[in-house]
Design a protein around this motif. Structure first.
Motif, PDB file in Angstrom:
ATOM      1  N   ARG A   1       0.809  -1.225   0.000  1.00 22.96           N
ATOM      2  CA  ARG A   1       0.000   0.000   0.000  1.00 22.96           C
ATOM      3  C   ARG A   1       0.839   1.271   0.000  1.00 22.96           C
ATOM      4  NH1 ARG A   1      -5.206  -1.261   3.918  1.00 22.96           N
ATOM      5  NH2 ARG A   1      -5.726  -3.307   3.052  1.00 22.96           N
ATOM      6  N   ASP A   2       2.136   1.134  -0.168  1.00 28.66           N
ATOM      7  CA  ASP A   2       3.003   2.297  -0.306  1.00 28.66           C
ATOM      8  C   ASP A   2       2.922   3.212   0.917  1.00 28.66           C
ATOM      9  OD1 ASP A   2       4.946   3.523  -1.770  1.00 28.66           O
ATOM     10  OD2 ASP A   2       3.585   4.818  -2.870  1.00 28.66           O
ATOM     11  N   TYR A   3       2.937   2.618   2.103  1.00 24.18           N
ATOM     12  CA  TYR A   3       2.881   3.385   3.340  1.00 24.18           C
ATOM     13  C   TYR A   3       4.233   4.044   3.640  1.00 24.18           C
ATOM     14  CZ  TYR A   3      -1.594   1.267   4.714  1.00 24.18           C
ATOM     15  OH  TYR A   3      -2.905   0.870   4.779  1.00 24.18           O
ATOM     16  N   ILE A   4       4.164   5.109   4.409  1.00 26.26           N
ATOM     17  CA  ILE A   4       5.358   5.697   4.999  1.00 26.26           C
ATOM     18  C   ILE A   4       5.155   5.723   6.511  1.00 26.26           C
ATOM     19  CG2 ILE A   4       5.977   7.091   2.985  1.00 26.26           C
ATOM     20  CD1 ILE A   4       4.713   9.484   4.354  1.00 26.26           C
ATOM     21  N   PHE A   5       6.243   5.920   7.238  1.00 25.22           N
ATOM     22  CA  PHE A   5       6.179   5.911   8.691  1.00 25.22           C
ATOM     23  C   PHE A   5       6.783   7.193   9.245  1.00 25.22           C
ATOM     24  CE2 PHE A   5       6.306   1.536   7.286  1.00 25.22           C
ATOM     25  CZ  PHE A   5       5.363   0.906   8.080  1.00 25.22           C
ATOM     26  N   ALA A   6       6.401   7.494  10.462  1.00 24.61           N
ATOM     27  CA  ALA A   6       7.019   8.593  11.209  1.00 24.61           C
ATOM     28  C   ALA A   6       7.183   8.127  12.649  1.00 24.61           C
ATOM     29  CB  ALA A   6       6.164   9.848  11.143  1.00 24.61           C
ATOM     30  N   TYR A   7       8.309   8.510  13.249  1.00 21.85           N
ATOM     31  CA  TYR A   7       8.552   8.092  14.626  1.00 21.85           C
ATOM     32  C   TYR A   7       9.250   9.219  15.377  1.00 21.85           C
ATOM     33  CZ  TYR A   7      13.460   7.360  13.316  1.00 21.85           C
ATOM     34  OH  TYR A   7      14.754   7.551  12.889  1.00 21.85           O
ATOM     35  N   ARG A   8       9.217   9.113  16.689  1.00 23.02           N
ATOM     36  CA  ARG A   8       9.945  10.048  17.535  1.00 23.02           C
ATOM     37  C   ARG A   8      10.066   9.458  18.933  1.00 23.02           C
ATOM     38  NH1 ARG A   8       5.498  14.965  18.485  1.00 23.02           N
ATOM     39  NH2 ARG A   8       3.911  13.697  19.550  1.00 23.02           N
ATOM     40  N   LEU A   9      11.153   9.792  19.581  1.00 22.98           N
ATOM     41  CA  LEU A   9      11.340   9.491  20.991  1.00 22.98           C
ATOM     42  C   LEU A   9      11.143  10.809  21.726  1.00 22.98           C
ATOM     43  CD1 LEU A   9      12.055   7.254  23.048  1.00 22.98           C
ATOM     44  CD2 LEU A   9      14.444   7.978  22.853  1.00 22.98           C
ATOM     45  N   LYS A  10      10.046  10.910  22.429  1.00 28.88           N
ATOM     46  CA  LYS A  10       9.695  12.182  23.068  1.00 28.88           C
ATOM     47  C   LYS A  10      10.775  12.581  24.063  1.00 28.88           C
ATOM     48  CE  LYS A  10       5.359  13.002  23.971  1.00 28.88           C
ATOM     49  NZ  LYS A  10       3.979  12.933  24.521  1.00 28.88           N
ATOM     50  N   GLY A  11      11.184  13.836  23.962  1.00 24.67           N
ATOM     51  CA  GLY A  11      12.262  14.345  24.790  1.00 24.67           C
ATOM     52  C   GLY A  11      13.623  14.246  24.145  1.00 24.67           C
TER      53      GLY A  11
ATOM     54  N   GLY B   1       1.395   6.803   7.463  1.00 31.10           N
ATOM     55  CA  GLY B   1       0.741   7.710   6.538  1.00 31.10           C
ATOM     56  C   GLY B   1       0.936   7.228   5.118  1.00 31.10           C
ATOM     57  N   ASN B   2       0.475   8.026   4.173  1.00 30.31           N
ATOM     58  CA  ASN B   2       0.718   7.708   2.770  1.00 30.31           C
ATOM     59  C   ASN B   2       1.481   8.852   2.115  1.00 30.31           C
ATOM     60  OD1 ASN B   2      -1.209   9.740   2.083  1.00 30.31           O
ATOM     61  ND2 ASN B   2      -2.865   8.265   2.198  1.00 30.31           N
ATOM     62  N   ARG B   3       1.895   8.651   0.910  1.00 31.81           N
ATOM     63  CA  ARG B   3       2.766   9.605   0.237  1.00 31.81           C
ATOM     64  C   ARG B   3       2.064  10.906  -0.116  1.00 31.81           C
ATOM     65  NH1 ARG B   3       4.339   7.024  -5.433  1.00 31.81           N
ATOM     66  NH2 ARG B   3       5.370   9.044  -5.609  1.00 31.81           N
ATOM     67  N   TYR B   4       0.753  10.987   0.136  1.00 31.85           N
ATOM     68  CA  TYR B   4      -0.002  12.193  -0.202  1.00 31.85           C
ATOM     69  C   TYR B   4      -0.205  13.100   1.005  1.00 31.85           C
ATOM     70  CZ  TYR B   4      -0.962   8.775  -3.796  1.00 31.85           C
ATOM     71  OH  TYR B   4      -0.826   7.801  -4.748  1.00 31.85           O
ATOM     72  N   GLY B   5       0.452  12.778   2.105  1.00 37.11           N
ATOM     73  CA  GLY B   5       0.373  13.641   3.272  1.00 37.11           C
ATOM     74  C   GLY B   5      -0.765  13.344   4.214  1.00 37.11           C
ATOM     75  N   GLN B   6      -1.435  12.217   4.034  1.00 35.32           N
ATOM     76  CA  GLN B   6      -2.526  11.832   4.915  1.00 35.32           C
ATOM     77  C   GLN B   6      -1.985  10.859   5.965  1.00 35.32           C
ATOM     78  OE1 GLN B   6      -4.874  10.279   1.716  1.00 35.32           O
ATOM     79  NE2 GLN B   6      -6.169  12.083   1.608  1.00 35.32           N
ATOM     80  N   TRP B   7      -2.231  11.180   7.244  1.00 40.26           N
ATOM     81  CA  TRP B   7      -1.701  10.385   8.343  1.00 40.26           C
ATOM     82  C   TRP B   7      -2.820   9.760   9.142  1.00 40.26           C
ATOM     83  CZ3 TRP B   7       3.348   9.290   8.777  1.00 40.26           C
ATOM     84  CH2 TRP B   7       4.246  10.104   8.068  1.00 40.26           C
ATOM     85  N   SER B   8      -2.596   8.536   9.563  1.00 36.64           N
ATOM     86  CA  SER B   8      -3.559   7.861  10.436  1.00 36.64           C
ATOM     87  C   SER B   8      -3.534   8.524  11.803  1.00 36.64           C
ATOM     88  CB  SER B   8      -3.212   6.374  10.561  1.00 36.64           C
ATOM     89  OG  SER B   8      -3.987   5.771  11.581  1.00 36.64           O
ATOM     90  N   PRO B   9      -4.688   8.675  12.436  1.00 32.51           N
ATOM     91  CA  PRO B   9      -4.699   9.244  13.789  1.00 32.51           C
ATOM     92  C   PRO B   9      -4.196   8.257  14.843  1.00 32.51           C
ATOM     93  CG  PRO B   9      -6.913   8.606  13.136  1.00 32.51           C
ATOM     94  CD  PRO B   9      -6.044   8.414  11.922  1.00 32.51           C
ATOM     95  N   GLU B  10      -4.029   6.991  14.455  1.00 29.78           N
ATOM     96  CA  GLU B  10      -3.590   5.968  15.400  1.00 29.78           C
ATOM     97  C   GLU B  10      -2.077   6.024  15.592  1.00 29.78           C
ATOM     98  OE1 GLU B  10      -5.680   4.071  17.045  1.00 29.78           O
ATOM     99  OE2 GLU B  10      -7.413   4.907  16.003  1.00 29.78           O
TER     100      GLU B  10
END
Length: 208
Positions: free
Chosen positions: A128-138, A169-178
């Motif tokens: 589905r051509d997903y992308i990911f985003a992550y972060r370690l808070k702090g 998210g997807n490559r069109y800038g839409q991100w899942s709220p989960e």
């Protein structure tokens, strides 16, 4: 990328023809949707789209298999992305400790375990051509966006409580709220503790 033609339909969406195909810009979500051959609203066939016309609420596509027509009111442009990543591996100093992911409480790490790697994925990511985003808070000042490297590496962290977050998210800038979260407690080294710092400050103030 050069836009050769654009048309606006009743809902305010822009249909753009560029040198690499068609795109739709939705002003409500501020996202571009690329119409690839055989994907999106184009029928699931190896077709090519050459031109389009918008007449009232009808969309007419000039394709390699002829003229195709559909009613715009039948098309769903909303983002239904609701999936979230899974944490697949957890390494400490290059050793596999993935069993820690099965504990629903915070992962407990000793002071010397301040170098760790978190792997995340999704079963349908490649399809589905997903992308990911992550972060370690702090630690990470903002979300780190990635597609190929679904691995977060952290080294020489000070002791404390951390929360690692990942989303899709997807490559069109839409991100899942989960958002998938992982709590981590890293014990402080003796010289990082409050009591050591307080004692050092007291000694320094006494020598002045």
């Amino acid at each position: 990328n050069i836009v050769n033609d654009n048309k606006e339909e009743g809902e305010g969406r822009l249909w753009l023809r560029s040198n690499d195909g068609f795109m739709i810009f939705d002003p409500q979500t501020k996202a571009f949707i690329q119409l690839h051959s055989g994907k999106g609203i184009i029928p699931a066939l190896p077709t090519k789209t050459y031109d389009l016309s918008l007449i009232d609420n009808r969309l007419i596509l000039c394709t390699s298999i002829g003229l195709l027509q559909t009613d715009l009111t039948d098309l769903d442009f909303s983002s239904k992305l609701s999936e979230k990543p899974i944490f697949s591996k957890f390494h400490i100093a290059n050793k596999d400790h993935s069993y820690l992911l099965f504990d629903r409480s915070a992962i407990q790490l000793r002071p010397e375990e301040d170098n760790f790697v978190i792997d995340f994925s999704h079963p349908d990511a490649s399809l589905r051509d997903y992308i990911f985003a992550y972060r370690l808070k702090g630690v990470d000042p903002d979300w780190v966006v990635t597609k190929e490297n679904t691995q977060a590496v952290y080294n020489n962290l000070p002791g404390g409580d951390y929360v690692f977050e990942a989303r899709m998210g997807n490559r069109y800038g839409q991100w899942s709220p989960e958002v998938t979260t992982l709590s981590i407690h890293l014990q402080s080294r003796w010289f990082q503790t409050f009591w050591f710092k307080a004692l050092a400050l007291l000694i320094l103030s006494g020598t002045v």
